[in-house]
Design an enzyme around this catalytic site. Structure first.
Site, PDB file in Angstrom:
ATOM      1  N   ASP A 120     -13.817  31.344   4.456  1.00  0.00           N
ATOM      2  CA  ASP A 120     -12.702  31.282   3.502  1.00  0.00           C
ATOM      3  C   ASP A 120     -12.935  30.195   2.454  1.00  0.00           C
ATOM      4  OD1 ASP A 120     -10.299  32.087   2.462  1.00  0.00           O
ATOM      5  OD2 ASP A 120      -9.092  30.830   3.797  1.00  0.00           O
ATOM      6  N   HIS A 152     -17.701  34.015  -4.527  1.00  0.00           N
ATOM      7  CA  HIS A 152     -18.304  34.943  -3.546  1.00  0.00           C
ATOM      8  C   HIS A 152     -19.842  34.938  -3.685  1.00  0.00           C
ATOM      9  CE1 HIS A 152     -14.357  36.184  -2.534  1.00  0.00           C
ATOM     10  NE2 HIS A 152     -14.126  36.896  -3.617  1.00  0.00           N
ATOM     11  N   LEU A 194     -31.987  36.539  16.980  1.00  0.00           N
ATOM     12  CA  LEU A 194     -30.568  36.296  16.678  1.00  0.00           C
ATOM     13  C   LEU A 194     -29.960  37.648  16.335  1.00  0.00           C
ATOM     14  CD1 LEU A 194     -28.058  34.560  15.677  1.00  0.00           C
ATOM     15  CD2 LEU A 194     -29.174  34.472  13.450  1.00  0.00           C
TER      16      LEU A 194
END
Ligand code: FPP
Length: 256
Positions: free
Chosen positions: A27, A44, A138
């Site tokens: 956020d 963004h 991962l």
């Protein structure tokens, strides 16, 4: 993502100094950009750089699962231009980092309702998911058009269609389905059943809420809220959160 066969081998991470699964609510992109006098979309774009930094740092730590909340089922309410920008950013990210994921043996998976995503996003996701499926350094779980409640409802529909016996009476069908229903059997129908529960949930941007992220998987997550906006979040901030996690005493509802 094509629905996978249920597998209930979820990992138990009790008493571990390192989380097995870290989730991020990324956020603060919009506020960070506005504070610099730039459009929200700039936030963004810069946030995408943090994504790569955190993926690398998570892998370097040997943490096996990372979930990133990139677009929620509620984010469609945003201005059409911002939604389009975010969808394009997902495509850009997947194309640009395809080689990075493969050369680092990172598996990419998706959580969320794939069917409602633009076709170009579905196509890029499916390609990266398929071409990284065998990797295990991962697992990066990209939550796109994801909502925790939506995931639970979709899981329930799949559970019901798999467990409602054909040909039995309404009452008998319901009885059989409810006797098959328990936490383990149900969780096998979540979007990505092989992922362990979320050990550590980190939210950047100064807000302290869950915002419909991994509602089922976060039942016993440790929560860490960072004041940093996502584009300025760094590996040093991740270290702070991991240090916090190390000092938590996890009881999972039991006693110490
Ligand atoms: C919330 O910040 C952030 C989002 C809704 C988008 C997050 C997306 C990225 C970081 C890039 C795409 C990611 C991937 C993995 C491809 P906000 O803009 O709501 O912040 P605000 O609260 O300051 O408005």
């Amino acid at each position: 993502m094509a629905f996978q066969e249920p597998d209930s081998s979820r990992t138990d991470t009790r008493d571990s100094a390192l989380p097995s699964h870290v989730g991020f609510i990324m956020d603060g992109n919009g506020r960070w950009a506005r504070a610099l006098g730039k459009p929200r979309t700039f936030g963004h774009q810069e946030g995408l750089k943090t994504v790569k930094t955190i993926v690398q740092a998570t892998r370097d730590h040997g943490i096996p699962f990372l979930s990133l909340y990139a677009f929620s089922t509620e984010n469609w309410k945003r201005a059409a231009d911002e939604v389009r920008f975010l969808m394009d950013l997902v495509v850009i990210h997947l194309r640009k980092e395809y080689d990075f994921y493969r050369s680092n043996h990172i598996r990419v998976v998706h959580s969320g309702d794939m069917e409602k995503l633009p076709l170009k996003v579905q196509k890029e996701l499916e390609l990266v998911i398929t071409d990284t499926a065998s990797f295990d350094s991962l697992t990066v779980n990209l939550a796109i058009n994801y909502g925790g409640r939506d995931e639970i409802l979709r899981a329930f529909k799949r559970f019901a269609s798999a467990n409602l016996p054909a040909g039995s009476s309404h009452a008998e069908g319901l009885r059989q389905m409810s006797s098959a229903l328990n936490e383990q059997s149900f969780s096998a129908y979540l979007d990505y059943p092989n992922i362990p529960d979320l050990d550590l949930l980190i939210r950047t941007g100064g807000e302290q809420r869950i915002s419909n992220f991994m509602m089922w998987q976060s039942a016993y997550s440790e929560l860490f809220f960072s004041e940093k906006m996502w584009p300025e979040y760094s590996t040093a901030d991740l270290e702070l959160a991991l240090e916090f996690f190390k000092n938590r005493q996890r009881r999972f509802g039991g006693t110490s």
